[in-house]
Write an enzyme that holds these catalytic residues in place. Structure first.
Site, short mmCIF file in Angstrom:
data_model
loop_
_atom_site.label_atom_id
_atom_site.label_comp_id
_atom_site.label_asym_id
_atom_site.label_seq_id
_atom_site.Cartn_x
_atom_site.Cartn_y
_atom_site.Cartn_z
N LYS A 296 0.83 -1.21 0.00
CA LYS A 296 0.00 0.00 0.00
C LYS A 296 0.86 1.26 0.00
CE LYS A 296 -4.46 -1.53 1.75
NZ LYS A 296 -5.56 -1.31 2.70
N LYS B 235 -4.29 -9.15 -5.33
CA LYS B 235 -5.57 -9.43 -4.69
C LYS B 235 -6.63 -8.42 -5.12
CE LYS B 235 -6.33 -7.46 -0.29
NZ LYS B 235 -7.72 -7.09 -0.38
N LYS C 222 -11.09 -3.44 -2.50
CA LYS C 222 -12.12 -2.41 -2.71
C LYS C 222 -11.53 -1.03 -2.87
CE LYS C 222 -13.72 -2.91 1.92
NZ LYS C 222 -12.52 -2.53 2.70
#
Ligand code: ATP
Ligand code: MG
Length: 422
Positions: free
Chosen positions: A114, A195, A198
Site C-alpha cells: 500500500k 488481490k 475495494k
C-alpha cells in the site's frame, strides 16, 4: 451452556465491497453469528490510513452497515458497530504500539504494497496492524474470521498479545485466525497476481458485491487467463485460471481440483463461473434493495438499527492501563455506590456462585468473588447495566490480586469489568 467462544472481525469503509470481501470474510461472519458470541465492526479509522473525502467516508460507513445486513448479519444474533464509536480502540492502540516493534511492522507485506501507491505515506498506514490488534484484543476475541491477506496481521496480533501476557500474566486472549479453505484470497480478474481490493480502481478486474448480473458476466468473460489451453488448477503458473476455479469452488462449496474436472474449454468454465457467482450474489443484491426501499432505514433510528449505534465500552483497556502501571483514578472513599448493585448481581448468583450454566452466558477473564462466594481471587466492587439495541449488558467491576510474573511481587489490586450479555 458455557460461555460461547467469541469472534470479532472488521471491514474498512474504504470503497465498494467486493466479491473478495464476501468470499474471504463476510459470508463466514454470517455462519459464525449462530454459534458464537459475534462482534462485527465497520472499521472507519482504518479507512483514514489513505486519502478519503470526509463525505465519502461518512456515506461509505452507512453503506457498509447496510451491506452487512444485506449479506445476512442479524443485529439480534450478533453485535454490529462502528469502530470510531468506541474510543478504546485508538486508546488501546497506543498501549500496543508500545509493545509492537518497528521491525515487525516494517515486515508487513500490506504496508509495503500500500505504501508504494503514495508519494507521502501516512504513519497510520505503518501502524495500521496495531490498530487491528487493538480491535481484536479489546474484545478478548477467540477467533477472527478474515481472508488470507490478513494472516500476517493476525500473527502480529498474537505475537503482541503473547508478549504482554508473558510479562504481566494472562491478560489477553490470544486469538486464532479463522481463514476459509477456499477462495480465501480472491485475485483481481485482470491482474491475477494481485488481490482484489475495494480501494484499488480496477473496473474490469473487480466484481462488486452488488454488481448486476450483466456486469458479472462481462467481467468473468474478459478475465485474463493463459494460452496453453490446459484446464488444471495451478496457482503458480496459471494464476488467472486458478482464480476462476477457486471462485467456482468457493461459490459451489467444492475444491478447485474437483471443479476443474469436466471442462475442456476455458469459455465453458467462464460461463459456469459467471452463473455460479450470480446465484451466490443475487440474494444479497435483492436484500440490499429491500433495505434501501424500506423507510425504516432512512432515519437516524434506522442508522442505529443498521448497526451504527455505540456499544458499551469493553473492559480490557482500563485493565491493561493499570496492569502496566498507570496510576488508578482516585475514587473518593465515600463515593456513592450506584443503587441496585445487588439487584444487578442477584440474577448472577446461583447455586452459591455465578451463573455459568442455564440459558445465560457469562464471560469472565479474571477470577471472581461475588459477595462472600469465592469463584477465584478478587472481589466484585461494582456493577451496572447498559442497554443498547435491545440487548442488555451487565458490567461487573472486579478487583483482583495477582502476581507479577517477572518479579514474583504481588501487584496492587486492579479493577476489571466482567460482561454479562443477556
Ligand atoms: P482495502 O483495499 O481498503 O484494504 P479490502 O478489499 O482489502 O479493502 P478490508 O476492509 O481490508 O478489504 O478487509 C475486509 C475483509 O475482507 C478482511 O477479512 C480481508 O481479509 C477480506 N478480504 C479482502 N480482500 C479479499 C480478497 N481479495 N479475497 C478474500 N478476502 C479478502
Ligand atoms: Mg484490505
Amino acid at each position: 451452556m458455557g460461555p460461547m467462544s467469541r469472534v470479532l472481525s472488521g471491514i474498512a469503509p474504504s470503497g465498494d465491497f467486493t466479491l473478495g470481501n464476501y468470499l474471504g470474510a463476510l459470508r463466514h461472519w454470517v455462519t459464525f453469528q449462530d454459534d458464537h458470541d459475534a462482534f462485527y465492526c465497520v472499521v472507519d479509522l482504518h479507512a483514514l490510513t489513505e486519502p478519503i473525502e470526509p463525505a465519502v467516508l461518512r456515506a461509505n460507513t452507512f453503506d457498509a452497515a447496510l451491506n452487512l445486513l444485506a449479506v445476512g448479519l442479524d443485529p439480534e444474533r450478533c453485535t454490529i458497530f462502528v469502530q470510531s464509536h468506541v474510543p478504546e480502540h485508538p486508546r488501546l492502540t497506543w498501549l500496543l504500539e508500545c509493545i509492537a516493534t518497528m521491525g515487525e511492522l516494517g515486515r508487513m507485506t500490506q504496508y509495503k504494497e500500500k505504501s508504494e501507491r503514495h508519494e507521502t505515506v501516512r504513519a497510520g498506514l505503518f501502524t495500521y496492524p496495531v490498530l487491528m490488534a487493538a480491535d481484536i484484543l479489546l474484545y478478548q476475541a477467540d477467533a477472527v474470521p478474515v481472508g488470507d491477506d490478513q494472516r500476517q496481521h493476525l500473527e502480529l496480533t498474537r505475537e503482541v498479545a503473547l508478549r504482554f501476557n508473558h510479562r504481566f500474566g494472562d491478560v489477553f486472549t490470544v486469538p486464532e485466525a479463522a481463514i476459509p479453505g477456499t477462495a480465501a484470497r480472491v485475485m483481481d480478474l485482470q491482474y491475477p497476481d494481485r488481490k482484489m481490493s475495494k480501494s484499488v480502481a480496477s473496473p474490469l478486474g473487480t466484481i462488486g458485491l452488488l454488481d448486476p448480473a450483466e456486469d458479472i458476466k462481462k467481467k468473468v468473460r474478459k478475465a485474463v487467463t493463459d494460452t496453453d489451453g490446459e484446464l488444471r488448477h495451478d496457482r503458480a503458473t496459471k494464476p488467472g485460471l486458478a482464480n476462476l476455479l477457486e471462485l467456482l469452488a468457493g461459490a459451489t462449496n467444492r475444491t478447485p481440483e474437483q471443479v476443474a474436472v469436466g471442462y475442456e474449454r476455458y469459455g465453458d468454465l467462464k460461463n459456469d463461473v459467471a452463473d455460479a457467482l450470480d446465484d451466490l450474489l443475487r440474494p444479497v443484491r435483492e436484500r440490499r434493495i429491500e433495505l434501501e426501499t424500506d423507510p425504516a432505514y432512512r432515519t437516524p433510528a434506522a442508522a442505529a438499527a443498521a448497526g451504527l449505534a455505540a456499544i458499551p465500552a469493553p473492559p480490557t483497556y482500563p485493565f491493561v492501563m493499570e496492569t502496566w502501571g498507570t496510576f488508578p483514578e482516585i475514587q473518593p472513599a465515600d463515593a456513592p455506590r450506584p443503587a441496585g448493585l445487588l439487584d444487578v448481581l442477584g440474577p448472577l448468583l446461583a447455586d452459591g456462585g455465578l451463573i455459568l450454566h442455564g440459558e445465560q452466558e457469562f464471560t469472565y477473564h479474571r477470577p471472581v468473588v461475588v459477595g462472600d462466594v469465592l469463584v477465584g481471587r478478587g472481589a466484585v466492587v461494582d456493577a451496572y447495566q447498559k442497554t443498547s439495541k435491545g440487548r442488555t449488558m451487565t458490567f461487573v467491576v472486579v478487583r483482583t490480586d495477582w502476581t507479577d510474573q517477572a518479579t514474583g511481587e504481588p501487584v496492587v489490586t486492579s479493577t476489571y469489568n466482567v460482561i454479562h450479555r443477556a
